[in-house]
Every structure is written in structure tokens, then in C-alpha cells.
Design an enzyme around this catalytic site. Structure first.
Site, PDB file in Angstrom:
ATOM      1  N   THR A  22       0.804  -1.143   0.063  1.00 22.65           N
ATOM      2  CA  THR A  22       0.022   0.086  -0.164  1.00 22.65           C
ATOM      3  C   THR A  22       0.872   1.284   0.011  1.00 22.65           C
ATOM      4  OG1 THR A  22      -0.097   0.047   2.461  1.00 22.65           O
ATOM      5  CG2 THR A  22      -1.824  -1.089   1.259  1.00 22.65           C
ATOM      6  N   ASP A  23       0.189   2.417  -0.462  1.00 22.82           N
ATOM      7  CA  ASP A  23       0.895   3.622  -0.217  1.00 22.82           C
ATOM      8  C   ASP A  23       0.400   4.466   1.134  1.00 22.82           C
ATOM      9  OD1 ASP A  23      -1.772   4.633  -0.909  1.00 22.82           O
ATOM     10  OD2 ASP A  23      -1.162   5.032  -2.698  1.00 22.82           O
ATOM     11  N   MET A  24       0.850   5.526   0.930  1.00 27.51           N
ATOM     12  CA  MET A  24       0.580   6.463   2.332  1.00 27.51           C
ATOM     13  C   MET A  24      -1.110   6.864   2.315  1.00 27.51           C
ATOM     14  SD  MET A  24       3.563   9.292   2.100  1.00 27.51           S
ATOM     15  CE  MET A  24       2.771  10.314   3.361  1.00 27.51           C
ATOM     16  N   GLY A  25      -1.701   6.447   1.302  1.00 26.38           N
ATOM     17  CA  GLY A  25      -3.157   6.525   1.471  1.00 26.38           C
ATOM     18  C   GLY A  25      -3.828   5.384   1.913  1.00 26.38           C
ATOM     19  N   VAL A  27      -3.878   2.545   0.046  1.00 23.72           N
ATOM     20  CA  VAL A  27      -4.385   1.802  -0.934  1.00 23.72           C
ATOM     21  C   VAL A  27      -3.477   1.253  -1.809  1.00 23.72           C
ATOM     22  CG1 VAL A  27      -6.553   3.302  -1.359  1.00 23.72           C
ATOM     23  CG2 VAL A  27      -4.268   3.842  -2.754  1.00 23.72           C
TER      24      VAL A  27
END
Length: 135
Positions: A22-25, A27
Site C-alpha cells: 500500500t501507499d501513504m493513502g 491503498v
């Protein structure tokens, strides 16, 4: 050659989304979908009887020529994803597959992938006869 509009048998591969995907968001990072579908394609051709190690020993490797991708909805940490892979077409030098990533019944990513074979010098070569015979 196969009609791309005809219904094809699907290969099913499952993957769980881990935190590292996942990324910082929160997702799935966009490039990780390419990793997921790569694993599914490798599993698909292995299941057809293609021994990629033997091909490499013969100086031939698969390479991706083109990917057309659509991101439809986000996947998140701990989601269980299903990747459906199906054969679309082949020529003497190309193999095209369709791939769909789903979370349950929700389509979240779709791709059309064209692969070719290359020799040790990086030159395209015809698909080996055993590959053409499989499809």
C-alpha cells in the site's frame, strides 16, 4: 488465431494485500498491480506446461512488449484479490492475455498484456513450438 471476443477459459490466482503493497493513502500502490498480474501470468503459463527455466536454459525468455491497464477502484490492506487471466490471441511471435483483478465481485483493475520471447542477445524470436501448441 483466436477470436478476442470469444469466451475463453480463465485461470484464477489469489493474492492477499499486505501493508507493504500500500501507499501513504492506504491503498494498493499502482505499480503493485503489475506485480500481482505478473504472478498470475507466470502461474497460468506454468499450469499450461511451460517450463520457463528450461526456456531460459535454451537462451529464450519471456518479456513484456505492451501493457494496457485500467485502474477501476482501489484495493486496500488485507483485501483478498482474485486475478483472472485468459488467453486472447497469439501470432508467431506474440502472446496476448487479458487480466482482471477483482475484490469479491468488484472489478478493480483490468489489463491487456502482450508478451514476446527474446534470445540471449535481446532479439525477438518466434514463440517456441511447444508454446504455440499449448494455445
Amino acid at each position: 488465431m483466436t477470436d478476442p471476443n470469444a469466451e475463453q477459459p480463465k485461470h484464477i490466482y489469489s493474492v492477499r494485500v499486505y501493508y507493504e503493497d500500500t501507499d501513504m493513502g492506504g491503498v494498493v500502490y499502482h505499480a503493485n498491480y503489475l506485480k500481482f498480474i505478473e504472478r498470475a501470468r507466470s502461474d497460468y503459463v506454468r499450469g499450461l506446461g511451460n517450463d520457463q527455466n528450461a526456456m531460459r536454459d535454451d537462451g529464450i525468455v519471456w518479456v513484456i512488449r505492451r501493457i494496457e491497464a485500467d485502474y477501476l477502484a482501489p484495493a486496500r490492506f488485507d483485501d483478498e484479490l482474485t486475478i483472472e487471466t485468459h488467453f486472447i490471441s497469439r501470432s508467431g511471435v506474440r502472446l496476448t492475455m487479458g487480466q482482471l483483478v477483482k475484490r469479491g465481485e468488484t472489478e478493480i483493475f483490468r489489463a491487456t498484456v502482450t508478451a514476446v520471447c527474446m534470445n540471449a542477445q535481446g532479439k525477438p524470436v518466434r514463440l517456441p513450438a511447444e508454446i504455440r501448441a499449448l494455445l
